[in-house]
Write a protein that holds these residues in place. Structure first.
Motif, mmCIF file in Angstrom:
data_model
loop_
_atom_site.group_PDB
_atom_site.id
_atom_site.type_symbol
_atom_site.label_atom_id
_atom_site.label_comp_id
_atom_site.label_asym_id
_atom_site.label_seq_id
_atom_site.Cartn_x
_atom_site.Cartn_y
_atom_site.Cartn_z
ATOM 1 N N VAL A 263 0.833 -1.209 0.000
ATOM 2 C CA VAL A 263 0.000 0.000 0.000
ATOM 3 C C VAL A 263 0.863 1.252 0.000
ATOM 4 C CG1 VAL A 263 -1.635 1.349 1.360
ATOM 5 C CG2 VAL A 263 -1.986 -1.108 1.082
ATOM 6 N N LEU A 264 1.903 1.263 0.833
ATOM 7 C CA LEU A 264 2.736 2.450 0.982
ATOM 8 C C LEU A 264 3.744 2.614 -0.154
ATOM 9 C CD1 LEU A 264 3.355 2.307 4.837
ATOM 10 C CD2 LEU A 264 1.761 3.761 3.582
ATOM 11 N N SER A 265 3.752 1.707 -1.105
ATOM 12 C CA SER A 265 4.615 1.893 -2.273
ATOM 13 C C SER A 265 4.189 3.103 -3.098
ATOM 14 C CB SER A 265 4.594 0.635 -3.147
ATOM 15 O OG SER A 265 3.288 0.405 -3.662
ATOM 16 N N LEU A 266 2.940 3.560 -2.929
ATOM 17 C CA LEU A 266 2.455 4.755 -3.629
ATOM 18 C C LEU A 266 2.683 6.035 -2.824
ATOM 19 C CD1 LEU A 266 -0.993 3.455 -4.949
ATOM 20 C CD2 LEU A 266 1.227 3.365 -6.081
ATOM 21 N N PHE A 267 3.391 5.939 -1.710
ATOM 22 C CA PHE A 267 3.489 7.055 -0.774
ATOM 23 C C PHE A 267 4.052 8.313 -1.441
ATOM 24 C CE2 PHE A 267 5.692 9.622 2.356
ATOM 25 C CZ PHE A 267 4.795 9.684 3.407
ATOM 26 N N PHE A 268 5.161 8.207 -2.158
ATOM 27 C CA PHE A 268 5.862 9.398 -2.632
ATOM 28 C C PHE A 268 5.181 10.032 -3.840
ATOM 29 C CE2 PHE A 268 9.151 7.301 -0.137
ATOM 30 C CZ PHE A 268 9.566 8.357 0.651
ATOM 31 N N ILE A 269 4.601 9.232 -4.726
ATOM 32 C CA ILE A 269 3.879 9.843 -5.846
ATOM 33 C C ILE A 269 2.630 10.554 -5.338
ATOM 34 C CG2 ILE A 269 2.718 7.639 -6.335
ATOM 35 C CD1 ILE A 269 3.527 10.520 -8.788
ATOM 36 N N VAL A 270 1.976 10.002 -4.297
ATOM 37 C CA VAL A 270 0.814 10.672 -3.706
ATOM 38 C C VAL A 270 1.245 11.965 -3.023
ATOM 39 C CG1 VAL A 270 -0.957 10.501 -1.920
ATOM 40 C CG2 VAL A 270 -0.521 8.556 -3.418
ATOM 41 N N GLN A 271 2.313 11.908 -2.260
ATOM 42 C CA GLN A 271 2.758 13.075 -1.507
ATOM 43 C C GLN A 271 3.213 14.203 -2.426
ATOM 44 O OE1 GLN A 271 6.441 12.921 0.959
ATOM 45 N NE2 GLN A 271 5.051 13.342 2.672
ATOM 46 N N ILE A 272 3.921 13.871 -3.507
ATOM 47 C CA ILE A 272 4.434 14.907 -4.400
ATOM 48 C C ILE A 272 3.319 15.503 -5.238
ATOM 49 C CG2 ILE A 272 5.930 15.313 -6.393
ATOM 50 C CD1 ILE A 272 7.873 13.315 -5.212
ATOM 51 N N ARG A 273 2.415 14.660 -5.764
ATOM 52 C CA ARG A 273 1.382 15.201 -6.639
ATOM 53 C C ARG A 273 0.282 15.908 -5.857
ATOM 54 N NH1 ARG A 273 -3.986 13.488 -9.416
ATOM 55 N NH2 ARG A 273 -4.076 15.237 -10.850
ATOM 56 N N GLU A 274 -0.141 15.342 -4.735
ATOM 57 C CA GLU A 274 -1.260 15.912 -3.990
ATOM 58 C C GLU A 274 -0.818 16.842 -2.866
ATOM 59 O OE1 GLU A 274 -4.059 12.963 -2.834
ATOM 60 O OE2 GLU A 274 -4.057 11.967 -4.791
ATOM 61 N N ARG A 275 0.505 16.905 -2.623
ATOM 62 C CA ARG A 275 1.077 17.831 -1.638
ATOM 63 C C ARG A 275 0.418 17.667 -0.265
ATOM 64 N NH1 ARG A 275 0.744 19.846 -6.631
ATOM 65 N NH2 ARG A 275 2.553 20.929 -7.531
ATOM 66 N N THR A 276 0.353 16.429 0.179
ATOM 67 C CA THR A 276 -0.256 16.110 1.466
ATOM 68 C C THR A 276 0.817 15.887 2.522
ATOM 69 O OG1 THR A 276 -0.353 13.796 0.736
ATOM 70 C CG2 THR A 276 -2.347 15.115 0.489
ATOM 71 N N GLY A 277 0.391 15.911 3.784
ATOM 72 C CA GLY A 277 1.293 15.648 4.888
ATOM 73 C C GLY A 277 1.548 14.160 5.064
ATOM 74 N N PHE A 278 2.323 13.834 6.089
ATOM 75 C CA PHE A 278 2.770 12.449 6.295
ATOM 76 C C PHE A 278 1.586 11.512 6.547
ATOM 77 C CE2 PHE A 278 4.315 9.042 9.112
ATOM 78 C CZ PHE A 278 5.290 8.494 8.293
ATOM 79 N N PHE A 279 0.796 11.801 7.552
ATOM 80 C CA PHE A 279 -0.300 10.896 7.901
ATOM 81 C C PHE A 279 -1.438 10.977 6.881
ATOM 82 C CE2 PHE A 279 1.820 11.552 12.015
ATOM 83 C CZ PHE A 279 2.018 10.239 12.381
ATOM 84 N N ALA A 280 -1.652 12.152 6.301
ATOM 85 C CA ALA A 280 -2.676 12.262 5.254
ATOM 86 C C ALA A 280 -2.282 11.436 4.029
ATOM 87 C CB ALA A 280 -2.871 13.729 4.866
ATOM 88 N N THR A 281 -0.998 11.377 3.729
ATOM 89 C CA THR A 281 -0.534 10.566 2.595
ATOM 90 C C THR A 281 -0.746 9.086 2.863
ATOM 91 O OG1 THR A 281 1.147 12.245 2.095
ATOM 92 C CG2 THR A 281 1.422 10.075 1.105
#
Length: 344
Positions: free
Chosen positions: A200-218
């Motif tokens: 599940v967390l393999s998508l962490f960085f693409i989600v964080q960079i594109r959606e500009r979310t925080g750690f727990f929100a990501t």
């Protein structure tokens, strides 16, 4: 077959089946080989070469350490304290720690560079406007420290979650009279939960960079997106990792021929030539990783776009919103000749 140019949002945000996501990764590299490669060369390659040099020196040092260790543990010469001293010398050497730190930082830079380029290309309003190294570097520099902290945060959360599940499993095993079957089942559940979270967390960085979310929100967003699509995400990671591993083994087999003749000899720890060959081998392996690993990151990015489109239809909404915003084509006057039949 016509390949996508990946210059419009609709080229990214669309539903893709399993094979299409892998194909899209290679098509994206084909379409953006030069600008993306330029970003990787300028931003990631210097640190990868530092990692390669430190790894080559460590590899050369390992040859001498293995030789000393064989001598220590050989029959009649067993000395546990000496073996521990040899191992301590390895861990205390600067080559070891430089290799570890450079590897962590270089892979962080690689992930940020690939995803920053993808997001910038997606958000460019003018399809003809290129993504520059300066634009990618601005995002990478801004998010580098946060990405490193995210790595440690994810690792810490994983360790805590595994520890809690292990304690719960131990308590349940004790309550259930220490049944071997129940204990084995609980261990399987613990490792299964850890594997589920890692996918599940393999998508962490693409989600964080594109959606500009925080750690727990990501983290929450990753679980929301992958819900119901875990197996397809796992299969994509498995196939791409297997492909990269096979290609990497081929490269490693070729490059190992450079240093293998002198690797475990007594002279390997002192010979300048063997050190140079080890450095060259390690640098070539680092360059190979720089060329191969972006395909895995791109496949995960297209899995993210696929899940977003399936669950939210962002690409469809953007196409609907663009209706009427494009200028209408102007019809040019046309003169017909006497022998023209016209159009019917």
């Amino acid at each position: 077959m016509k390949h996508l140019s990946f210059t419009h949002a609709s080229d990214f945000l669309r539903e893709r089946d399993f094979g299409r996501k892998i194909e899209a990764s290679f098509d994206f590299v084909r379409a953006h080989f030069r600008p993306l490669g330029r970003c990787l060369l300028y931003i990631v390659l210097p640190l990868m070469l530092i990692r390669g040099i430190a790894g080559g020196l460590l590899q050369a040092r390992l040859g001498g350490i293995f030789t000393s260790w064989r001598r220590v543990i050989s029959p009649g010469q067993g000395n546990q304290a000496e073996a521990l001293r040899v191992m301590s010398d390895l861990l205390s050497g600067p080559e070891y720690w430089v290799t570890i730190v450079a590897a962590l930082c270089s892979f962080t830079l690689m992930i940020l560079t690939v995803y920053s380029y993808v997001v910038l290309r997606l958000e460019k309003e003018d399809p003809a406007e290129p993504v520059t190294v300066a634009e990618v570097w601005a995002i990478v520099r801004q998010r580098f420290l946060g990405a490193l902290l995210s790595f440690f945060g994810l690792g810490l959360l994983t360790m805590l979650a595994v520890l809690v599940m292990a304690i719960v499993a131990a308590l349940l095993g004790a309550v259930l009279l220490k049944s071997p079957v129940i204990i084995a089942l609980l261990i399987f559940v613990v490792y299964g939960a850890m594997g589920y979270a890692m996918v599940v967390l393999s998508l962490f960085f693409i989600v964080q960079i594109r959606e500009r979310t925080g750690f727990f929100a990501t983290i929450s967003r990753c679980f929301s997106l992958v819900w119901g699509k875990w197996w397809s995400t796992f299969g994509l990671i498995f196939v791409m990792a297997l492909l990269i591993m096979m290609l990497g083994l081929v490269v490693f087999g070729i490059t190992s021929l450079i240093s293998s003749p002198m690797l475990l000899t007594n002279q390997s720890s002192t010979s300048a030539l063997s050190n140079l060959l080890s450095i060259v081998t390690s640098c070539l392996n680092s360059v190979a990783m720089l060329a191969l690993y972006p395909f895995l990151y791109l496949a995960l990015a297209f899995q993210y776009f696929n899940l977003v489109e399936r669950k939210e239809g962002q690409g469809l909404y953007s196409l609907v919103d663009s209706i009427g915003t494009q200028p209408a084509a102007v019809a040019a006057p046309r003169s017909y000749q006497p022998d023209d039949e016209g159009e019917y």
